[in-house]
Structure formats: C-alpha cells, structure tokens
Design an enzyme around this catalytic site. Structure first.
Site, short mmCIF file in Angstrom:
data_model
loop_
_atom_site.label_atom_id
_atom_site.label_comp_id
_atom_site.label_asym_id
_atom_site.label_seq_id
_atom_site.Cartn_x
_atom_site.Cartn_y
_atom_site.Cartn_z
N HIS A 238 25.13 31.96 15.61
CA HIS A 238 26.09 30.86 15.54
C HIS A 238 25.65 29.74 14.66
O HIS A 238 25.29 28.64 15.14
CB HIS A 238 26.65 30.54 16.91
CG HIS A 238 27.24 31.39 17.80
ND1 HIS A 238 26.61 32.35 18.43
CD2 HIS A 238 28.67 31.84 17.91
CE1 HIS A 238 27.29 33.12 19.18
NE2 HIS A 238 28.59 32.80 18.67
N HIS B 223 31.58 29.68 12.77
CA HIS B 223 31.10 29.42 13.99
C HIS B 223 30.41 30.59 14.68
O HIS B 223 29.05 30.28 14.94
CB HIS B 223 32.55 29.43 14.92
CG HIS B 223 31.99 29.83 16.29
ND1 HIS B 223 31.84 28.70 17.19
CD2 HIS B 223 32.07 30.77 17.14
CE1 HIS B 223 31.43 29.10 18.30
NE2 HIS B 223 31.70 30.33 18.36
N GLU C 208 35.66 24.59 43.95
CA GLU C 208 34.84 25.55 44.03
C GLU C 208 33.82 25.91 42.87
O GLU C 208 32.56 25.90 43.15
CB GLU C 208 35.38 26.91 44.55
CG GLU C 208 36.30 26.70 45.69
CD GLU C 208 37.65 26.30 45.45
OE1 GLU C 208 38.10 26.30 44.18
OE2 GLU C 208 38.58 25.75 46.19
N HIS D 29 43.98 34.53 51.33
CA HIS D 29 42.96 33.64 51.94
C HIS D 29 42.01 35.10 52.71
O HIS D 29 40.85 34.57 52.90
CB HIS D 29 43.18 32.95 53.07
CG HIS D 29 44.01 31.52 52.32
ND1 HIS D 29 44.76 31.55 51.49
CD2 HIS D 29 43.53 30.28 52.54
CE1 HIS D 29 45.21 30.31 51.19
NE2 HIS D 29 44.34 29.51 51.75
#
Lengths: 666, 666
Positions: A26, A260, A411, A473
C-alpha cells in the site's frame, strides 16, 4: 544536513521501493503520511531504538496498519534492529516486515494492526494504562511513569464503529496524553469519500471532549510541530490533529485510490523519485539522512536518565520499585502458589452450588485483593457478569484510582481497550459481557489471540440458561466460534472448582488470551479426589468413573450440562450401562495433552460416545466421531424460563439416557 | 375522554403488570418512554392494525428492544391481533410476546431487536429502501411509496459503535424520513452514565448532518408533538429528537438502574399504580382508554385510501404496478428459471478458470440487469470483492438511483443496513467485504439468520490465499463461526459453476441468509455431467468418482482446495488407491438431504476419510470421524505470497497424498 522534507522522503522511497520489490503493498499512505512521521519520530517521540521494551517509552500505534512500510522505514531509519535486508524482504515468508505490522515479529511494533479502528481503540487502553500506573507508582518527588501514546489513523479507522466507542471513552477518561494524528486525505479504497463519509470529524471528536486541532497541512513540518506542541500542552483532553494530506504524495497517482493498495509500478516509482528529487538507488539512503534520523544516542540518553531517576526511586521506595518491576515483567506475585492453594482449598471447603458466574466472582474476591495488576470491568453489565468483587473499586477518571471500569455498552471498544492495557504492560485486564455479545467484540478477541497477550473475557449467560431474554441473548454458535480461534483458550467450567482452576489458568496464560463461558443459572458442586482436582487443568478429565473398564459409553459434557450427564450416568447404571463422565471444560488444553493421557480419558476402542452441551453441536463430533451422538442446540433458542427451555429442547437427563441407550443398542 | 397521560399510563401498567406476572423483564424503559409512544403511536404513526404487512405503512423500530412491553402494549392498544392473554404470557414458552421483540412471532414487530444499536442501524436501511423505492415507482402524478421510519433508541444504542456507522450513513444519504426518538434518561445498567458516557450526543449527530431537536421533555405531550412536527418537516435530514425522560417514571425506583432489568416487585407496582392514579386491576384497561387508542378505523381508512390511489396508479402504469407488487411479495421475476438456465449454461460454456470472486462478478453481470430488486454494495472494497457488475450503477443520494452502494469502512453498519433493506421489502441486498471482517459484522449476520431474511454476504479473500496482507486479513475460524450459526447458509464454491449455483440458491433462499466465501486466487474450472451440475445444489456431491465401489478413501474438500484434492486423487490412483472426491460447497444443505443421498455420497462403511480446507479444521471431524484426518489451518496464517503459504502450511497435493496413504496404511 538534509531538509526535513528530505528526511521524510527517505520514508517515501523506502516504502515504494519495498512495495515494488514485493509487488504487493500500500504505497499511498506512507507517501501521504511521511511528513507526519518525520515530525513525530524525529522531533517528539521518546524512545530508545536499542531497547524497544523500555517501560517509559512513548507508545506509537499505526492504526491504519496497511501503511506498514511507513513504520518499518521509521524503525529502520531511527536505528532499531531492522536492516535494509529486512525491508527488502517486505511481505515475504518469515520476514520481520510482514504486510501489516505484527507484534512480536518486528522490534518496535507495539501492536498488530490492520483491522481498521482497532489500533486507535487499543491506544486508548495504552494511554489509560499509563495514567493508572502513574497514579499508582509516581510519588510526590519521583516520576517514573510519564509517557505519551501517539496514534496515526486514517479515514477508514474513523468510519469504523469501534472508533466511536473507544474515543468516547478516551474523552470521558480525560486521557490528555493520548494524541491521534488523523491522516485526512479524503480518499478510501472506493474513491473520494464524500459520497459515503461527509461527517464533520472535528465536531464529532469535540463532542467527545477531545481537543481538536486543525485541519493543518500534513505536509508542512512547522504546522505539524505547532499542532503537536498544542496537543502535548493539553493535559486533560486527548487530542486529535486533523492533518490534510495527499495520498500518494508526489506520485503520478496522487489523490487517487489507485495508489492505495497496489504497487505504483516501475514507471510511476521512477516518476515519484524524480518528483521527490531523490537520486539514490533503490534501498539506498545517504549517510547524512541516516545521521539526521539516528535516534540511538538520544534514545540511549533518555533511557539512561530514566534509569538514574528510577534508581533514586528505588532508594526511596524499595518496595514500590520491586513491585513496579514485577508488574512490568508480567510476573505474578511470588506468593502466587500460595494464593492459588488457598483459593482452591477454600472452594473445595465451601462446596458451594452456585452459578459459575457467581463462582467467578468468589474467585475474584480472592484475586482482586492479591493481584493489583488486575483491572476489571464490564460492558454495562457489572452486576450480571459478576466482575465487581470484594477487592474492586470503581475507576475514577479524576484520580485514576480504582480497578473496575464501567465501559458502557461498548463490547468491541472495551475489548480493544483491554488489549491496549495488556499490551502496555503491568496490567492483566479482565472484563465481562454476555457470551452472545462476544459477537460484537469478536475481532478484538481474535487480535488478542494473534498477538498472544494475557487478557481475560468473562462471558456469562452462556446458553439458553439465559431464559426469558430470548434468542438474541442466548448464545448458540459462539462457543464454536471461540474454540475455532487459534491460540485462544475457551473455558466452560461446570462448577465452582472448575471455575477457580479456569481463573488460575487464565492468570498463568501469558501468551494466550482466555475466555470464561459462565452460567447464569445455579449448578451443583462436584466432589473430587485430589487427582481429579489436579486433572482439571488438563482441560478434560474423568469426573465420574463407572464400574469396570472399559466403559460401555463415554459421556462428555461441559459447564451447566455436566450435572445432567452425571445424573444420566446414574440412571444408566441402574439399567446396567456403565457410562464414564468426562468433563471437558477446556477442549484446547485437553487436545494439547500427550496422547497417552488423552487415550486414558477417551479410549479409542470405546465408540459409543455421547456429548452434551447447550450450544451448536458440531464441534463435539470431533470427540464422538461418526458413531456417536451430540445432544445440543442445532437451532436458535427461545424466550421462556430456563427450565422450560431445557425441557423443550431435550437437554434433559431423560433424553440423555434415551440417546445413550439408542447408541448402545445400534 | 382520557387524557394523553392516562393513555400513556395504559402502556405503563400493562408493562409492569406483564413483567410482574412473568417475574422477568425490563420495566424502567416502558415506564420512561410511554409518553413518547403515546405521542407517536396515537398521533403520528401511519399504520393499519388489521394489516401489519401493508406496504406503505410507517415503519417503527424499537432499537432498545428490552422495552418490548412498550411495543406489545402499543400493538395491543391500537388494535393489532395481540390479546390481553398474549400479554399475560409475556416471556413464556411459545407466547407471541417474547422477552425481546421478535419478527414473525408478534404481529406488527418489524424486526427482532435486543442487541443494542442494531435497531437504529437497520432502520437506516428501511428508510433507504423507502427512498429507493419511491424513486423507482412514484411518478409525477402518483405517489405510491411515501412512508416514514421511526425509531426509539436509548443511551445504550448510541454508545454502540454501530450507531456511529449507520447514523453517519443516514446523514450522507439525507434520509429525511428517518426520525429517531432518543430516550435520554441518563441511566444505564451500571448506573448514571456520566462516568462512562459524557459525549454531547446532539453535537455528534449534527456532525453527521442530522437535524437535532431538543432536548425536549419526554413526558410533555405538546413538546413531543412539536418536536415530531419539526422532524417531519425536514425532508432532507434525518432527525434525532432528544427526549429527556425519567427511567421508571412514577415508580419508587425512578431515575435509578434498579428499575432497568428486574420486576419492580409487588409493593412497588402498587405504589406506581397509585402514583399514576391508575385504579384498575392488573391487565384491565377501561373502555374509554381502549377507544382513545383504537387505530383500527383510521388505519383501515388510510390503507383504503392508499389502495384507491394504487388502483389509479395501476390504471395508468400497469406494468409498474405489477412489478411493484411482485417486488413487495419478494417473488423472483417470472422468467427466473430462464435466467438461471442461461446463466448456468453460459458458465458451463465459458469453462473459465477464474477466482471465485471473479466468477461471482460474472454471475452478477447476469443478475444485476435481470433483478432490479438487487441492491449491492461493499464496505469500501468494491474492486476487491467484485460486487460491482455490468448492470451496476453507483447509488446517488440526490436522486436515489443506482443499485450499488459504497458503504465505507463499516462492515457492521453495512450488514445491519442490508438487514433493514430486506426487512422493508422489495429488495434483495447483497454486499461484500473480506471474510476475515465478517467478524465485525457477525451479530448482524446472526440477526439476519434469526429473523430468517434473504440477505447475501459476498465474503471474499476466504483463506490464506489472501497472501501478503497476512494473518489479520486471513480468515481461519470464520467459516466455523458461520457454519455453526443456525438458519444460515455458508457456500464456499470451488469454481465458476458452483459459484453460479450458490447465487441461484441465495436468490431462492427466502428465509435463510446466505454467505458466499470466495477466493481471491484463481481456481480451475471442473467439467461436470448434467447430473453433477444438478447435484451441486444439494450442497455436497461426488465431483470425481474413482474406479470401483466402494472407494478406498473419501476425499472431501471445498473451495480453492478442491483442485488440490482432485490432483491428489489422480496421484493416488497411480499407486492403486481409489479416492472419491466429494465437493462440499454448502455443508448445511448437504446435511439437509435425505439419508439415502448422504449415504450415497459418504458411505458409512468407508472410514478412511480425508478432508481439506484452508481453515480451522475441527468442523470437518463431523464428516471424517475419529478415524479420518483433516488437512487445514489449526493456527493463524502469515504474510507471504499465497503459493508460499500453501506450501509452507502443507496445503499441497503431496501432503494430501501422504496423509491419504498414512490413513490407508494404519
């Protein structure tokens, strides 16, 4: 004496030469950020190339890790043990210069980066570690902890959600010694970012209570110096320096995504050299440029001065100094064996039938007072995940005291901050959320495994035992996901004793992160012989032997399903079927045992094998084979009281007995 | 006529009664947000309780899904098919009122929520769907698509990183018909949030170019009305209404985390009733309150008016109307069988040996022009993941035209937006990133599986074939993670033909999301009989039969390792070993075949079994059993050219031959 631009250009040409040689890499970012690197690495960074482990060095994190050649070039030029040969082996097998920076592979690389945003998030953890350590060890007359954390990051890092989580925390924690240089080049892989990212980044970071500096010209050395000086002057706010740069600076592909992620090509490399006024052959840096970059002498002096200061500190505070060094080494206290022995004895004496999350808190009641390096926390579930123990004190961002952090509902950010705390050194971070939300944190757990650091995740509510909160959950596939992750230890203990051993293992696991999968619901305590207690640490062992060898059936289980297996074996014994119960709290550790031990637990010739775990079943095929059966959860859970769910989904003693008999009768 | 507060109180008491009855739930949020719900649901929301599927309804998403009782109460009170009995069965087995709202379980629930932040993120997708559909189908004289998307969200949702990713997109996409009501009660589970969240949320959303309204008093009906009116008046910016509320309003536990996630208790329920001035028995709502809430008549009228308008549209634009209805039903075009036949024939005629990511783009060259419901995209990796095809056009947020979205570096946000597009209806979203970054998106993939919606993830660079980018970019455990996820189809095709069949399956998979794991590197094309082409859709099939039945060895492989297996079998044949090659591109589909078919592919009596996949090996134990072997990646990868990695890690023809012979000789 070369100009500052010429010094920066040394990074540029090393980068494009290495990428061209590798035919992979890159180039855009190193070309764009070289002046930023020159300003920071030649003029600001406190480091000693001869000792990348010097504890009071500034930390540098390249959050946009694809710019790896920029970092390798800076390390090489300033005098780290990284040769031109190393650089010519960029991205090759076994080289010290892999495609993205990897901790432990290249000296001076503080952390592995590449997944965007995680670098800046872990840098927040490093900066927090510095403040906590300073509060603990500095004295009125002595400052032994005093360093900054610098980050380079790009547009991609700041688009990622984790940047929001972690940078909001850095603001509320007032991490004034955290300085992020944002490479605002306005280009990402898909092109000019305006069509998918037009946020006012400065306003956003101001909303987090950061000091926002700039935009400054990221190619103007004086402007960068001034911005860095302002950043360093603000002790109570982290700083974001917005640096406007040109990706692919001075290359024919400047300001375009084309530079890039692919080598420039021979012709464009030549044109870039020309535009930079660089006349030297590939990988050749003139001596005066090397001399201008050389940080070995200032680095040696800086560390030497710190050593002198630390010696004075040791004279005045011998115990603090010993403790400081112990924690920096990552060694557990000398009385660790006693701590463990007391802990295990207490657990066996107490014989408590409690949820393993509760058992975990009881362990932490012991550990938090004995291990000051423990820094706990939770993602806004402190009471539920039982991370706050007797020795816990809430973190305070004014005084940097306390050892338990409320991370908020973040989290992923929490987990990356934990990684940063561990990477900084002198801390063992642990923190909790529900096992199902390990999903959100997943890539940070992976990065911890890849880096080989000691971090402990306390993941409770580890099955349909969650009950009424329902399938969102209730973890199903999460255990498989974590077990499949290399260099990672997943424990799912069945009772208080296995929970204590899991914590012991976690504390001693210096090069593998550990996850504890813990029950919400109560589980019985199992009596064990001394040999069985010893065997828990092997990850899998015979918890209940049957009469007669070989057994008719091997019954494997983990966690909250072990007691179902034990009761099923008792029932089976009534009908003359001899079932051995194998508790397998940490399959990875069991697999690492020698074959004789594994054979003693799971004899090859016994093919009637039944495994039970309230989770995705396929993992257990590994142990039960084509002739065995797994009782598990091959589908999502549901919302209802836990006992109803266990019954409805066949996670019952009766169903285990039926499956066992079916196996034995076919 | 009851007051507005009395109407809101009906939500409050139903909520606390149901939670008390269940002895489980989250009373704080429904108590706090009831006035917001009253303002929206009684005065603003366009919906028809008799037909929750009416296509031009406003969408409502409860992003803080733990407040489920608020939504159930609103649905019940406005006249949906949700009785008081349903509410008394809150959080019980098989009830229509699970702990968190679940799509498909309760009428009127637009999406499953619970994992914080994902609701608002998918709402962004719904709002985008509305704009895209309006641009496609509305005409100068006819407006058949014109609805809003409303979201309730809490502090937790906005702390989560996904809120950053998705809300930044909503801003740049100018989704003026997206209105989020932020329940700013300042309390999360760990307590008052100031210690871990002090960001200026309004300033942050202004930085995303949202209209920020408030803070307003979230218990003041007039203030809420005015705020909603302002929100609706801004057509070019999404709106965030900051509502200051009291969690646990009028309960003894008001403004405290104590009322967040546990029933109030009998005494506190009684006190709350008293404070609310509510004198009726549990679950009893007076008739005048029911009448005040009843939305059936206005709902019927609203849909009826739309039906009339649509009839006029149909008269003028019969073809558009047919197409509109087809897309709303989610049916593929009537000529879908022809499209597929042409596609598969073309692929077989072309016999191209290309990377499967390239093969995928070739499929998309066909599909994007035939299926206008396809809406593609990538997380800033468009060129690499090959999602932009011949029929692709970049999305334009001025005109809402185009069918390919650059989502920026936002894997999780992208995935949740894709879910929202699918949930809205009339779209089949597909988008790509690297397989290793499925980690970041994991919980959105899970939620798609749980909801059973048609979404396609194009996850390329699916192994160490990534090469030089190194272990951060090389998936290892991700295939196991996705295969363990229930109701989810993971395809890892071995060549262009399997890739085409995978896409066919994905388009036809209305109730299971699909992930395509695709190679970066070139793979050979395999010749197949018509029966084999047919068999691909079974998920596993005999790709190369050996001479003689039964085979000596079963050699299972997927994706880029299939050609290694085929060459290994050829070598083995030279030494007289008969190896059958089983290609297993979608193990979940193979497992769903009848046992006769499975037995025909993997005969039980053949125990010499070898599987190869450049990923975590344990999953394959399921097929190779205790006597077989897996050649895989039981550790992380490394940075080097792909061919070097395959050689170094033993993923070679020679190693497969050696392992096969070892198996056969033991």
């Amino acid at each position: 004496m070369p100009t500052r631009r010429q010094c920066a250009n040394a990074i540029r040409v090393l980068s494009i030469d290495a990428i061209e040689q590798a035919q992979s890499g890159h180039p855009g970012a190193p070309l764009g950020m070289a002046d930023m690197a020159e300003a920071l690495w030649r003029h600001m960074l406190k480091h000693n190339p001869a000792n990348p482990a010097w504890v009071d060095r500034d930390r540098f994190v390249l959050s946009n890790g694809h710019a790896s050649m920029l970092l390798y070039a800076a390390l090489h030029l300033t005098g780290y043990d990284l040769s031109v040969e190393d650089i010519t082996h960029f991205r090759q097998w076994n080289s010290r210069t892999p495609g993205h920076p990897e901790r432990g592979v290249c000296p001076g690389v503080e952390m592995t980066t590449g997944p965007l945003g995680q670098g800046i998030a872990s840098a927040v953890g490093m900066a927090l570690a510095e403040r906590l350590l300073a509060a603990r060890f500095n004295t009125q007359r002595h400052t032994v902890v005093d360093h900054r954390t610098y980050v380079f990051c790009g547009d991609g890092c700041l688009m990622e959600g984790i940047s929001h989580e972690a940078c909001a925390l850095a603001g509320v924690w007032k991490l004034g010694k955290l300085i992020a240089l944002y490479d605002a080049n306005g280009i990402s892989i898909d092109g000019a970012i305006d069509a998918w990212c037009n946020e006012d980044v400065g306003a956003r970071f101001a909303a987090y209570h950061w000091q926002v500096i700039g935009p400054v010209d990221g190619h103007n050395a004086a402007a960068l110096d001034e911005a860095l000086a302002r950043a360093r002057a603000d002790a109570s706010r982290p700083s974001l320096i917005i640096c406007r740069t040109h990706i692919g600076f001075n290359s024919p592909k400047v300001d375009s995504a084309a530079c890039h992620g692919a080598p420039l090509g021979k012709k464009a490399v030549a044109e870039t050299r020309k535009a930079l006024g660089w006349e030297h052959a590939p990988f050749v840096i003139p001596d005066d440029v090397y001399a201008a970059w050389d940080a070995r002498s200032t680095g040696r002096n800086a560390e030497s001065a710190w050593n002198t200061a630390f010696e004075a500190y040791r004279q005045e505070h011998p115990e603090l100094a010993v403790e400081f060094l112990r924690r920096q080494r990552g060694d557990l206290p000398v009385n660790w064996p006693d701590i463990v022995q007391t802990l295990l004895q207490d657990v066996q004496d107490a014989r408590e039938s409690v949820a393993t999350r509760t058992a975990s808190r009881h362990v932490l009641d012991h550990l938090t007072s004995c291990l000051p390096e423990l820094i706990g926390g939770s993602a806004d579930l402190t009471g539920s995940v039982c991370t706050f123990a007797q020795g816990s004190e809430n973190f305070n961002a004014e005084t940097y005291t306390g050892n338990h952090i409320s991370y908020g509902v973040r989290e992923f950010g929490m987990s990356a901050v934990m990684n940063g705390l561990a990477l900084h050194g002198a801390f063992i971070p642990y923190a909790g959320t529900f096992l199902s939300f390990a999903d959100q944190a997943k890539n940070a757990l992976r990065l911890a495994a890849l880096m080989g650091i000691r971090v402990v995740w306390v993941l409770t509510h580890d099955s349909i035992g969650v009950g009424e909160d329902g399938p969102t959950h209730q973890p199903i596939e999460q255990l498989a996901m974590l077990r499949a992750t290399p260099n990672f230890l997943l424990w799912r203990p069945c009772d208080a004793l296995e929970t204590a051993v899991a914590w012991k293992c976690a504390m001693e696991s210096r090069a593998k992160p550990v996850c504890l999968a813990l029950s919400r619901q109560k589980v019985p305590f199992f009596e064990r012989t001394a040999a069985q207690v010893e065997a828990v640490a092997r990850g899998g062992y015979v918890l209940r032997e049957c009469d007669g060898i070989p057994p008719d059936l091997l019954l494997l289980a983990t966690g909250s399903e072990v007691h179902l297996a034990v009761r099923a074996a008792e029932k089976l014994a009534e009908s003359g079927c001899r079932a051995r119960i194998v508790s397998m709290p940490c399959a990875e550790l069991f697999d690492a045992q020698d074959s004789a031990y594994r054979e003693s637990v799971l004899p090859t010739r016994v093919r009637a094998r039944l495994a039970v775990e309230a989770a995705a079943p396929d993992y257990w095929r590994k142990y039960v084979g084509l002739d065995g059966t797994v009782v598990g959860m091959p589908h999502f859970g549901a919302s209802a009281p836990a006992k109803d769910l266990y019954a409805r989904f066949g996670l019952t003693v009766d169903n285990l007995v039926a499956e066992a008999l079916r196996l034995l009768n076919t």
